[in-house]
Write a protein that holds these residues in place. Sequence first.
Motif, PDB file in Angstrom:
ATOM      1  N   LYS A  55       3.238   5.207   3.831  1.00  0.00           N
ATOM      2  CA  LYS A  55       3.587   6.136   2.757  1.00  0.00           C
ATOM      3  C   LYS A  55       2.442   6.329   1.759  1.00  0.00           C
ATOM      4  CE  LYS A  55       6.975   6.803  -0.947  1.00  0.00           C
ATOM      5  NZ  LYS A  55       8.151   6.206  -1.647  1.00  0.00           N
ATOM      6  N   ASP A  56       1.851   5.217   1.312  1.00  0.00           N
ATOM      7  CA  ASP A  56       0.863   5.284   0.228  1.00  0.00           C
ATOM      8  C   ASP A  56      -0.570   5.478   0.720  1.00  0.00           C
ATOM      9  OD1 ASP A  56       3.006   4.862  -1.436  1.00  0.00           O
ATOM     10  OD2 ASP A  56       2.679   2.703  -1.611  1.00  0.00           O
ATOM     11  N   LYS A  57      -0.817   5.173   1.999  1.00  0.00           N
ATOM     12  CA  LYS A  57      -2.157   5.301   2.583  1.00  0.00           C
ATOM     13  C   LYS A  57      -3.235   4.664   1.691  1.00  0.00           C
ATOM     14  CE  LYS A  57      -0.945   9.470   5.162  1.00  0.00           C
ATOM     15  NZ  LYS A  57      -0.622   8.689   6.360  1.00  0.00           N
ATOM     16  N   PRO A  58      -3.193   3.344   1.539  1.00  0.00           N
ATOM     17  CA  PRO A  58      -4.181   2.650   0.702  1.00  0.00           C
ATOM     18  C   PRO A  58      -5.608   2.927   1.182  1.00  0.00           C
ATOM     19  CG  PRO A  58      -2.993   1.117   2.121  1.00  0.00           C
ATOM     20  CD  PRO A  58      -2.267   2.406   2.205  1.00  0.00           C
ATOM     21  N   SER A  59      -6.528   2.952   0.230  1.00  0.00           N
ATOM     22  CA  SER A  59      -7.904   3.353   0.550  1.00  0.00           C
ATOM     23  C   SER A  59      -8.776   2.201   1.014  1.00  0.00           C
ATOM     24  CB  SER A  59      -8.539   4.013  -0.674  1.00  0.00           C
ATOM     25  OG  SER A  59      -8.517   3.133  -1.782  1.00  0.00           O
ATOM     26  N   ASN A  60      -8.316   0.959   0.851  1.00  0.00           N
ATOM     27  CA  ASN A  60      -9.123  -0.181   1.292  1.00  0.00           C
ATOM     28  C   ASN A  60      -8.226  -1.390   1.543  1.00  0.00           C
ATOM     29  OD1 ASN A  60      -8.715  -1.528  -1.354  1.00  0.00           O
ATOM     30  ND2 ASN A  60     -10.116   0.054  -2.107  1.00  0.00           N
ATOM     31  N   GLU A 104      -8.217  -4.256   0.067  1.00  0.00           N
ATOM     32  CA  GLU A 104      -7.749  -4.902  -1.162  1.00  0.00           C
ATOM     33  C   GLU A 104      -6.417  -4.307  -1.599  1.00  0.00           C
ATOM     34  OE1 GLU A 104      -7.535  -7.682  -3.901  1.00  0.00           O
ATOM     35  OE2 GLU A 104      -9.179  -7.545  -2.431  1.00  0.00           O
ATOM     36  N   GLU A 105      -6.266  -3.010  -1.464  1.00  0.00           N
ATOM     37  CA  GLU A 105      -4.998  -2.370  -1.818  1.00  0.00           C
ATOM     38  C   GLU A 105      -3.897  -2.776  -0.848  1.00  0.00           C
ATOM     39  OE1 GLU A 105      -5.444   1.835  -2.203  1.00  0.00           O
ATOM     40  OE2 GLU A 105      -6.899   1.692  -3.853  1.00  0.00           O
ATOM     41  N   ILE A 106      -4.250  -2.949   0.421  1.00  0.00           N
ATOM     42  CA  ILE A 106      -3.269  -3.429   1.406  1.00  0.00           C
ATOM     43  C   ILE A 106      -2.818  -4.841   1.046  1.00  0.00           C
ATOM     44  CG2 ILE A 106      -2.958  -4.122   3.822  1.00  0.00           C
ATOM     45  CD1 ILE A 106      -4.798  -1.827   4.618  1.00  0.00           C
ATOM     46  N   LYS A 107      -3.764  -5.673   0.646  1.00  0.00           N
ATOM     47  CA  LYS A 107      -3.433  -7.040   0.253  1.00  0.00           C
ATOM     48  C   LYS A 107      -2.493  -7.044  -0.946  1.00  0.00           C
ATOM     49  CE  LYS A 107      -5.545 -11.487  -0.941  1.00  0.00           C
ATOM     50  NZ  LYS A 107      -6.814 -12.216  -1.199  1.00  0.00           N
ATOM     51  N   LYS A 134       2.906  -8.063  -3.165  1.00  0.00           N
ATOM     52  CA  LYS A 134       4.070  -7.553  -3.888  1.00  0.00           C
ATOM     53  C   LYS A 134       5.346  -7.787  -3.077  1.00  0.00           C
ATOM     54  CE  LYS A 134       5.833  -3.394  -6.172  1.00  0.00           C
ATOM     55  NZ  LYS A 134       5.564  -1.969  -6.513  1.00  0.00           N
ATOM     56  N   VAL A 135       5.282  -7.491  -1.772  1.00  0.00           N
ATOM     57  CA  VAL A 135       6.445  -7.696  -0.899  1.00  0.00           C
ATOM     58  C   VAL A 135       6.727  -9.188  -0.742  1.00  0.00           C
ATOM     59  CG1 VAL A 135       7.368  -7.355   1.424  1.00  0.00           C
ATOM     60  CG2 VAL A 135       6.052  -5.529   0.322  1.00  0.00           C
ATOM     61  N   VAL A 174      -3.328  -8.181   6.810  1.00  0.00           N
ATOM     62  CA  VAL A 174      -4.216  -7.156   6.250  1.00  0.00           C
ATOM     63  C   VAL A 174      -4.919  -6.406   7.378  1.00  0.00           C
ATOM     64  CG1 VAL A 174      -6.330  -6.763   4.923  1.00  0.00           C
ATOM     65  CG2 VAL A 174      -4.568  -8.308   4.027  1.00  0.00           C
ATOM     66  N   THR A 175      -5.410  -7.151   8.368  1.00  0.00           N
ATOM     67  CA  THR A 175      -6.094  -6.517   9.507  1.00  0.00           C
ATOM     68  C   THR A 175      -5.144  -5.609  10.281  1.00  0.00           C
ATOM     69  OG1 THR A 175      -7.586  -8.406   9.742  1.00  0.00           O
ATOM     70  CG2 THR A 175      -7.357  -6.948  11.642  1.00  0.00           C
ATOM     71  N   LEU A 176      -3.925  -6.114  10.539  1.00  0.00           N
ATOM     72  CA  LEU A 176      -2.921  -5.320  11.244  1.00  0.00           C
ATOM     73  C   LEU A 176      -2.611  -4.035  10.484  1.00  0.00           C
ATOM     74  CD1 LEU A 176      -0.564  -4.775  13.233  1.00  0.00           C
ATOM     75  CD2 LEU A 176       0.867  -6.230  11.752  1.00  0.00           C
ATOM     76  N   MET A 177      -2.338  -4.168   9.194  1.00  0.00           N
ATOM     77  CA  MET A 177      -1.952  -3.005   8.398  1.00  0.00           C
ATOM     78  C   MET A 177      -3.119  -2.038   8.214  1.00  0.00           C
ATOM     79  SD  MET A 177       1.200  -3.224   7.989  1.00  0.00           S
ATOM     80  CE  MET A 177       2.397  -4.507   8.381  1.00  0.00           C
ATOM     81  N   SER A 178      -4.322  -2.551   8.225  1.00  0.00           N
ATOM     82  CA  SER A 178      -5.498  -1.688   8.165  1.00  0.00           C
ATOM     83  C   SER A 178      -5.579  -0.845   9.436  1.00  0.00           C
ATOM     84  CB  SER A 178      -6.768  -2.523   7.997  1.00  0.00           C
ATOM     85  OG  SER A 178      -7.912  -1.697   7.957  1.00  0.00           O
ATOM     86  N   ASN A 179      -5.286  -1.470  10.582  1.00  0.00           N
ATOM     87  CA  ASN A 179      -5.283  -0.745  11.857  1.00  0.00           C
ATOM     88  C   ASN A 179      -4.169   0.299  11.887  1.00  0.00           C
ATOM     89  OD1 ASN A 179      -7.444  -2.256  12.794  1.00  0.00           O
ATOM     90  ND2 ASN A 179      -6.155  -3.754  13.831  1.00  0.00           N
ATOM     91  N   ILE A 180      -3.005  -0.052  11.357  1.00  0.00           N
ATOM     92  CA  ILE A 180      -1.895   0.905  11.296  1.00  0.00           C
ATOM     93  C   ILE A 180      -2.239   2.047  10.348  1.00  0.00           C
ATOM     94  CG2 ILE A 180       0.494   1.206  10.492  1.00  0.00           C
ATOM     95  CD1 ILE A 180       1.118  -1.548  11.632  1.00  0.00           C
ATOM     96  N   ASN A 181      -2.903   1.722   9.248  1.00  0.00           N
ATOM     97  CA  ASN A 181      -3.322   2.742   8.291  1.00  0.00           C
ATOM     98  C   ASN A 181      -4.282   3.740   8.944  1.00  0.00           C
ATOM     99  OD1 ASN A 181      -3.262   3.891   5.691  1.00  0.00           O
ATOM    100  ND2 ASN A 181      -5.086   2.773   5.053  1.00  0.00           N
TER     101      ASN A 181
END
Length: 287
Positions: A194-199, A201-204, A209-210, A227-234
């Motif tokens: 939804k938010d498409k973090p830019s890096n 650090e934002e994913i972390k 938060k969750v 973080v690596t997984l979510m970066s790949n999904i992003n």
Amino acid sequence: MTIGILTCISIPTTAFADIHGEYPSGEILSFGSDLSDSQEAQLRKYFKAPDNIEAIYVDSKMALKQFGLDEKELANFTGGWYSSAYVKLLQKENGVTVNSSNLTLVTNDMLANALITSGILNAEVTASAPFEVTGESALAGILAGAENIMGGELSTSNKKAAQEEIDVSLDLAEEIGDTEASAIINEVKTAVIKDKPSNEEEIKEIIEKVEKKYDVDISATIQNNMVTLMSNINDLDLDYSKLKDTLDKSASKFKDEMEALGKELKDSGFFDKLFSWISEFFSSLFN
């Protein structure tokens, strides 16, 4: 004349589920290639599938193709090919549901989460084996069956991320429990899409938060893997508007499961809610 010629040319197209979640409905059986005839018959009876339904057989070669792996990575799939599934692709707005038996490690929720990442948004899957297996090879057969129904292949990048998601979910589950792990993965993934973090650090920050909301402690190693997984999904650039209904159905299911466990989630603060409401309000105006 050129326009006329181009208009008359018939260009074959394939409805890729990872783009719009749109694909033909249908059903298929996916069997592990190491099953004996009697074991296959046993599973056919368990699945209660029509006698004339099409079936495919999954082996290591198919798994390598599904996830774009190298032959040396076959070591990740051990114990033979016994996990099987009855796969139904449904019409829109059904969400993804998985029910299984004899899968001792990979859970229904982990498989459902992974299918959403792969691009399957509306499906009903029953998975099983003739005896207890870990279920780590189940995803390959489910995806192969889905692609057979669609008549085309899902994105390899999506499928690789889906398999990676199961691996990370299993590691996270060892620390905080199966239900909590799948619920957190789904919530973090939803926020990232939804938010498409830019890096990273934002994913972390999203993960932390969750993590706070679920009142759990995730080790630094697992957090880095997330973080690596979510970066790949992003990087898949998934369209939130297309996935929202399916993700919301999963979130509602996880909420019920957490309540059944007697675990209440920590609500976000007033200002967090206010900021979220304002962001969504102006986003809707912009759209």
